[in-house]
Structures are given as C-alpha cells and as structure tokens.
Write an enzyme that holds these catalytic residues in place. Structure first.
Site, PDB file in Angstrom:
ATOM      1  N   CYS A 117      25.479 123.341 -11.062  1.00 60.16           N
ATOM      2  CA  CYS A 117      25.627 124.625 -10.366  1.00 60.16           C
ATOM      3  C   CYS A 117      24.934 125.753 -11.138  1.00 60.16           C
ATOM      4  O   CYS A 117      24.331 126.627 -10.538  1.00 60.16           O
ATOM      5  CB  CYS A 117      27.103 125.014 -10.216  1.00 60.16           C
ATOM      6  SG  CYS A 117      28.201 123.666  -9.848  1.00 60.16           S
ATOM      7  N   ASP A 118      25.051 125.749 -12.471  1.00 58.73           N
ATOM      8  CA  ASP A 118      24.665 126.932 -13.241  1.00 58.73           C
ATOM      9  C   ASP A 118      23.481 126.744 -14.189  1.00 58.73           C
ATOM     10  O   ASP A 118      22.976 127.731 -14.732  1.00 58.73           O
ATOM     11  CB  ASP A 118      25.874 127.427 -14.070  1.00 58.73           C
ATOM     12  CG  ASP A 118      27.044 127.803 -13.173  1.00 58.73           C
ATOM     13  OD1 ASP A 118      26.796 128.252 -12.046  1.00 58.73           O
ATOM     14  OD2 ASP A 118      28.203 127.635 -13.602  1.00 58.73           O
ATOM     15  N   CYS A 162      30.031 123.545 -14.853  1.00 55.92           N
ATOM     16  CA  CYS A 162      29.205 122.771 -13.922  1.00 55.92           C
ATOM     17  C   CYS A 162      27.719 122.993 -14.223  1.00 55.92           C
ATOM     18  O   CYS A 162      27.175 124.066 -13.932  1.00 55.92           O
ATOM     19  CB  CYS A 162      29.525 123.179 -12.486  1.00 55.92           C
ATOM     20  SG  CYS A 162      28.484 122.336 -11.286  1.00 55.92           S
TER      21      CYS A 162
END
Ligand code: NAP
Length: 322
Positions: free
Chosen positions: A142-143, A139
């Site tokens: 997200c990261d 992701c």
C-alpha cells in the site's frame, strides 16, 4: 430495533479473503443458502500482497488479480457477498447463530464459518501512533511507493518482515531489517533472497524503543541492543512494522477454545469447541498461515458444514417422529 436481514440462511461466512471466498464457492456448489459478509473489498490479505509466487498453478500472480479471480469464481457458483462489518457472533439458546453488523443488520443461521483474518500487531512504542500514516506503515504494497529513494526500516524477523523488506527495495535506497534476535524465523528461501539483496542490511539484536520525527514525518528510530542494553539511533524516512498478526477472534461472544496466541483451536473438520462454529485461515491455530492453507481449511469447513446440517436435520426428524 435491528433489522433482521434473513432467517433463511444455512451458513454465514464472516470475511471474504481466500478462506471466505473458497468457503462461499464450496457452499454454492453444495447448494447451501450462504451469505458472506466482508467489511472491505473481497480478497483480504491478498490485497496487501504484491506478487504471489507460492499458489500452485500460478507461478506468479498479482495479489489483486488472484483476489478478483477467487471472487468471480465464488460468484459463478451463486455466492451472495455483502459489504458490511461484522460486530458480533453469538449463539442463541435456540442453537441458532446471530451475526450483528455495523449497519444494524442481524443475520441468523445454524452455522458460521469465521474467516475474519487478523490485524497487524503494533510495536506499542512512543511515536508509533503519532507517525502512523506519516512514515509508520503496516503494508508495504500500500505505502512502499511513497518512499522512493528513502532509507527505510522494517521491523520483525518472520516471513512478512523479510519478504516485504525485499519488496521495499524496489523503491527505497536502502532497507534495514531490525530484528530483536540474532536469527530470523522466516523461511530459508525468503532469508536467502534477502541476504542476496545488496540494498538490505540486517541489524540484529535490536529493539525499537521510540520512533522520532518532525513535521515531515518519521526521522529516526531509537534502538536498544537486546544483549547489552546500549542505545543507538537509526536515521530512516519510514518504518514498516511486521511483527505478526492478531486473529480477529474476539468478534465471537462466549467461550471458544483457543491457543496462547488467541487463535481458535479446531478439530479436523475445522469446527471449534462451539458446535456449528467453524474457523478457517488466519483465525485458526495451526503451524503456518498461507493462502494454500486458508483455502484448504475453508474447503474442509464448507463440506463439514454440509454434513453438520444434514446430521442436525436428521436429529430434528428423529425427535419429531418419536
Ligand atoms: P510471525 O511469523 O509471527 O513473525 C513475527 C516476527 O516479529 C518475529 O520475528 C518476532 O520475533 C517479531 N516480533 C514479534 N513481536 C515483536 C516486538 N514486539 N518487537 C520486535 N519484534 C517482534 O509473523 P508474520 O511474519 O507476520 O507471519 C505471520 C504468518 O503468516 C506466519 O505463519 C507466516 O509464515 C505467514 N506468512 C507467510 C508468507 C509467505 O510464505 N510468503 C508471507 C507473510 C506471512 P521473534 O522471532 O524473536 O519471535
């Protein structure tokens, strides 16, 4: 003994991504007694997407913002959304579906719309599990921010890989797209954007055979040329894997017709081969998987459920009368 949450539902919607929230909205407008069960926050894949630029009427909208709007819209029409994880969907001999959840609840209804999306496909190479969360990610939104100034690798050649590689260049020093063939399957517009990005370098005809690291996390990839078989290494501080999704169709017990990828085959009303079970969005076999198609599928499915229930009640009345 599991707790029966309610037997009064007309419809159970599994998942609250764009398809689930749309089904909930239409079910509410159709005055159906529906419950939507979602394991996480409503929004599904929207929450893994930074900017959305292909949803008509919204030239550019943040994924979380569109999720919030879809959620609020469904609630406005009375959607009941519960947080729980669906573990199984089974049709009983009485023709009623039983949906069991991780919290030990059992929901019963004559119809189900499955909009449970999918989970990212894994590479299945040594080091992938070991460095998951320590350099290996599925992701970008997200990261991505954890990799400021790093060298990154994105694996895959579809829309997700090419789009997310472009996104990651806002943080990374450089992003390599490692693809096993010599052409992408991603849409042309995404390809053009990636090719025009000076921070992206494509490495064609290579597959990842191992992810190597140390106590600080990912350090380098071992690659193999898919034409010559020659091995090489690529130094990277992080690796983002986008090699497809596996539909979450195995929640359903009993045989349901599916394609080679495991996606449910439906008719033009979104009904699967199991009467009363409908599918919408990423779990359904179709040409493409977009927010617009998920929303379209769910609209059809919710309206088809109304018609299916009306026909069911008509049949019941006729059998009582005769
Ligand atoms: P996808 O279209 O199935 O592409 C998967 C990619 O990963 C392919 O390039 C494939 O290579 C490669 N691959 C598969 N297994 C591999 C392995 N074991 N090792 C290395 N490479 C591997 O999946 P996706 O990109 O996740 O997209 C899924 C769906 O969502 C698609 O319908 C897509 O259109 C949609 N989507 C759309 C957008 C958008 O429009 N903005 C964004 C994201 C996703 P080959 O090409 O050689 O098979």
């Amino acid at each position: 003994m599991p707790e029966t949450a309610s037997n009064g539902y007309d419809l159970i919607i599994v998942g609250a991504g764009p398809a689930g929230l749309t089904a909930a909205l239409y079910a509410g407008r159709g005055m159906l007694q529906a419950v939507t069960i979602e394991r996480g926050a409503p929004g599904g894949e929207l929450l893994n997407t930074d900017l959305i630029e292909d949803y008509p009427g919204f030239e550019s909208v943040k994924g979380w913002e569109l999720a919030q709007k879809m959620h609020d819209h469904a609630k406005k029409f009375g959607a009941e959304i519960v947080t729980d994880m669906v573990e199984s969907v089974r049709k009983g001999e009485d023709g009623v579906f039983e949906v069991r959840t991780a919290r030990g609840r059992v929901y019963r209804a004559p119809t189900v719309i499955l909009t449970a999306g999918g989970t990212p496909v894994k590479l299945g190479v040594p080091g992938e599990k070991e460095y998951a969360g320590k350099g290996v990610s599925y992701c970008a939104v997200c990261d991505g921010a954890f990799f400021k100034g790093e060298l990154l690798a994105v694996i895959g050649g579809g829309d997700a890989a090419v789009e997310e590689a472009d996104y990651l260049t806002r943080y990374a020093r450089k992003v390599y797209i490692v693809h096993r063939r010599d052409e992408f399957r991603a849409s042309k517009i995404l390809q053009e954007r990636a090719f025009a990005n000076p921070k992206i370098e494509v490495i064609w005809n290579k597959k990842v055979v191992e992810i190597k690291g140390n106590e600080r996390g990912t350090d380098h990839l071992v690659l193999e040329d898919t034409v010559t078989g020659q091995r090489s290494t690529l130094k990277v501080g992080g690796v983002f894997v986008f090699i497809g999704f596996r539909p979450n169709t195995d929640l359903v017990h009993g045989h349901v017709e599916h394609d080679a990828g495991g996606y449910f085959v439906t008719d033009d009303r979104m009904m699967t081969s199991l009467p009363g079970l409908f599918a919408a969005g990423d779990v359904r076999s179709q040409l493409t998987r977009q927010i617009t198609t998920a929303v379209g599928d769910a609209t059809t499915a919710a309206i088809a459920v109304e018609k299916y229930l009306a026909a069911l009640r008509e049949k019941e009345r006729a059998s009582i009368a005769s």
